[in-house]
Design a protein around this motif. Structure first.
Motif, short mmCIF file in Angstrom:
data_model
loop_
_atom_site.label_atom_id
_atom_site.label_comp_id
_atom_site.label_asym_id
_atom_site.label_seq_id
_atom_site.Cartn_x
_atom_site.Cartn_y
_atom_site.Cartn_z
N UNK A 95 0.79 -1.36 0.04
CA UNK A 95 -0.04 0.02 -0.07
C UNK A 95 0.83 1.26 -0.02
N UNK A 96 0.86 2.08 -0.93
CA UNK A 96 1.34 3.39 -1.25
C UNK A 96 0.75 4.59 -1.07
N UNK A 97 -0.66 4.31 -1.02
CA UNK A 97 -1.56 5.50 -0.73
C UNK A 97 -3.02 4.84 -0.61
N UNK A 98 -4.08 5.81 -0.54
CA UNK A 98 -5.40 5.24 -0.57
C UNK A 98 -5.76 4.68 -1.67
N UNK A 99 -5.30 4.97 -2.85
CA UNK A 99 -5.39 4.53 -4.14
C UNK A 99 -4.64 3.33 -4.72
N UNK A 118 4.78 3.30 -13.87
CA UNK A 118 3.82 2.28 -13.84
C UNK A 118 2.66 3.23 -14.25
N UNK A 119 1.75 2.75 -15.00
CA UNK A 119 0.40 3.31 -15.13
C UNK A 119 -0.79 2.47 -14.78
N UNK A 120 -1.26 2.60 -13.61
CA UNK A 120 -2.33 2.12 -12.78
C UNK A 120 -3.62 2.79 -13.17
N UNK A 121 -4.01 2.36 -14.56
CA UNK A 121 -5.10 2.75 -15.26
C UNK A 121 -6.57 2.77 -14.67
N UNK A 122 -6.67 1.77 -13.57
CA UNK A 122 -8.04 1.60 -12.84
C UNK A 122 -8.42 2.88 -12.08
N UNK A 123 -7.22 3.31 -11.39
CA UNK A 123 -7.35 4.62 -10.60
C UNK A 123 -6.86 5.63 -11.36
N UNK A 124 -6.41 5.70 -12.57
CA UNK A 124 -6.24 7.05 -13.37
C UNK A 124 -4.81 7.62 -12.78
N UNK A 125 -3.93 6.87 -12.32
CA UNK A 125 -2.59 7.35 -11.94
C UNK A 125 -1.34 6.65 -12.68
N UNK A 126 -0.54 7.70 -13.20
CA UNK A 126 1.04 7.26 -13.52
C UNK A 126 1.77 7.60 -12.49
#
Length: 238
Positions: A95-99, A118-126
């Protein structure tokens, strides 16, 4: 102490008296467990808050609670000693953050000397990934006995049902060949946001395993009457 309802207060009192307590869904259990941990620690007790998955740990947003997965708490870490990466699918191990939570899947879009992005597309974060500390915890010594640094990533073109617990996903394909426990199929299928994003492969009737009678009996039996000598917590279900 936060405002607890009558049943929550009874559960807290039972725990403080040394009883084993099963807290079911729909009772405000995360809130109640947080209060149990804080109250026990204020009384000088050593408390470990463990969850089956990183997603479940993320429910406890108060970092002072130090929620850990069972694997991490018992000294079993997922981080590989030698990590091979390329542009493609990975899974986050911490866990690095709430998302950005343990178990979330992303895609490596670039790699440089500074590390992968890394593109974490499910939460819209690169996000650029940096090495973090992984520890080995000793139950006997009640402390970390080893520390190393590694990127919190692992190659993962698929994830286990266990890792997926607590996720809500737009697209899910469930391969039934590895199902070996009751409830696996239901947990996997319920990750999908709707039926349009769900595909089930290699299905057989064997994947629909019923819960054993001992589990049904345990869930359906009434609560025990508390005994001051704690003998009520030493009885076993037959």
């Amino acid at each position: 102490m936060a405002n607890l309802n009558k049943n929550q207060s009874s559960a807290l009192d039972a725990v403080l008296s040394g009883h084993n307590v099963l807290i079911t869904a729909g009772t405000g259990k995360s809130f109640l467990i947080s209060e149990i941990v804080k109250t026990c620690e204020n009384q000088g007790k050593i408390v470990a808050l463990t969850c089956t998955t990183g997603i479940a740990c993320s429910v406890y947003t108060d970092m002072t609670l130090k929620a850990n997965t069972l694997h991490r708490w018992s000294g079993i870490e997922d981080a590989p000693h030698k990590l091979w990466l390329k542009v493609g699918a990975v899974i986050l191990l911490r866990n690095l953050s709430n998302k950005l939570v343990n178990g979330i899947r992303g895609d490596v879009i670039s790699i440089s000397e500074d590390g992968p992005v890394v593109d974490f597309h499910s939460v819209g974060i690169q996000a650029p990934m940096k090495k973090i500390q992984f520890t080995v915890f000793s139950l006997r010594d009640n402390k970390d006995i080893a520390v190393r640094e590694q990127l919190p990533l692992k190659l993962a073109f698929a994830i286990t049902i266990h890792k997926a617990q607590g996720m809500t996903l737009d697209m899910v394909e469930v391969d039934c060949r590895g199902i070996f426990k009751p409830g696996h199929l239901g947990v996997a299928m319920s990750r999908a946001r709707d039926f349009c994003g769900l595909r089930v492969t290699n299905f057989t009737q064997r994947a629909c395993m019923p819960q054993p009678d001992i589990v049904k009996d345990f869930i359906n039996q009434p609560s025990q009457t508390f005994s001051e000598d704690l003998s009520c917590c030493q009885e076993t279900l037959r």
